[in-house]
Scaffold this active site. Structure first.
Site, PDB file in Angstrom:
ATOM      1  N   CYS A 128       0.847  -1.191   0.000  1.00  0.00           N
ATOM      2  CA  CYS A 128       0.000   0.000   0.000  1.00  0.00           C
ATOM      3  C   CYS A 128       0.885   1.245   0.000  1.00  0.00           C
ATOM      4  CB  CYS A 128      -0.927  -0.009   1.219  1.00  0.00           C
ATOM      5  SG  CYS A 128      -1.934   1.481   1.400  1.00  0.00           S
ATOM      6  N   CYS A 131       0.001   3.654   2.875  1.00  0.00           N
ATOM      7  CA  CYS A 131       0.517   3.193   4.172  1.00  0.00           C
ATOM      8  C   CYS A 131       2.003   3.505   4.301  1.00  0.00           C
ATOM      9  CB  CYS A 131       0.277   1.692   4.312  1.00  0.00           C
ATOM     10  SG  CYS A 131      -1.450   1.189   4.212  1.00  0.00           S
TER      11      CYS A 131
END
Length: 296
Positions: A128, A131
């Site tokens: 991600c 993230c």
């Protein structure tokens, strides 16, 4: 047989014939070799230093080569260690109050052990991009708030658990605090980090909460316990506690008859019933009552 005399090499040899009868006529022959000159000595020294001594290899620089080999081996070992222990992006900048969750049971126990602390559960994935960009700021906030517990949940390693907790968007955060349990949950990115900071300032505990630590909601615990992919068992609690049924008071029981006392005839001392009056007596009584009432 060779002999060394002064600085000359002398060898003794003899002529060996094939016939035994001529051996007496043979005489020993002496071969005289000149002494080694200074040039020869220098050349032999140079050749020896180069590593050749009478056809054999002599390593005079072995110690130096061993040192170089040890240094090279040490550098290779350091390089291999640094390569083998290279940290992933979610492992960099971790603070003492940050912990990676290993399973459902670890998550439940970590929330219960936190007590009155504010606990932030960070759901992330190695692939991600949001993230990864948000991770350094989360580490900075963890450093600035040492009294807040941060729990990291790797979505790739715990997909089944995240599915039971209804986590389908990343990065995703859940805030838990003491007896209140889950106080908020949201998704934010690096651009919306203010949402995270506001929640951190709002739900940061200022005192002790009343009641035991709640942790996960009852619904989440039931979902985790029903997931067969997880080694987690949970016995659900009844939503409505059983109330005691209050029955109306029962009517009082009739008083028992007195026990018969023994007499001469064997009968009890109960009063005998009075004899009923006949119809004529009843009429006469009624007439008497009428006369009395009329004053006659």
């Amino acid at each position: 047989m060779a002999k060394i005399m002064s600085n000359h090499y002398k060898f003794s040899a003899c002529n060996h014939g094939f016939a035994r009868n001529k051996s007496d006529n043979l005489s020993p022959v002496m071969i005289k070799m000149p002494a080694a000159s200074s040039n020869l000595r220098k050349s032999s020294t140079v050749s020896s230093a180069a590593g050749d001594f009478f056809g054999r290899r002599v390593d005079l620089g072995g110690k130096r080569r061993r040192v170089r080999t040890q240094v090279a081996a040490a550098s290779n070992a350091m390089m291999s260690i640094s390569i083998g222990k290279s940290l992933k992006w979610w492992e960099k900048g971790l603070q003492p109050n940050m912990k990676e969750i290993t399973g459902a049971e670890d998550l439940v126990e970590s929330l219960l052990r936190a007590g009155d602390k504010l606990v932030v559960v960070d759901f992330f994935s190695p692939g991600c991009g949001g993230c990864k960009a948000l991770h350094p700021k989360i580490c900075q906030l963890a450093e600035m708030n040492p009294d807040v517990q941060f729990l990291q949940v790797n979505y790739e390693d715990h997909k089944s658990m995240c599915y039971s907790l209804n986590v389908h968007v990343l990065p995703f955060f859940r805030f838990y605090r003491g007896a209140d349990g889950r106080v908020c949950s949201f998704s934010c990115t690096n651009a919306t980090i203010k949402k995270f900071k506001d929640a951190l300032a709002k739900y940061k505990p200022s005192g002790c909460s009343l009641g035991p630590t709640k942790g996960l909601d009852e619904k989440d615990l039931v979902e985790l316990g029903a997931n067969r992919d997880l080694s987690f068992t949970y016995t659900p609690k009844s939503d409505h506690p059983q109330t005691e049924i209050v029955r109306p008071p029962s009517p009082p029981a009739p008083s028992p008859l007195p026990s018969p006392s023994p007499v001469a005839g064997g009968l009890s001392e109960l009063p005998l019933p009075r004899p009923l009056k006949s119809t004529s007596e009843t009429k006469e009584d009624s007439k008497d009552k009428t006369l009395v009432s009329s004053g006659r």
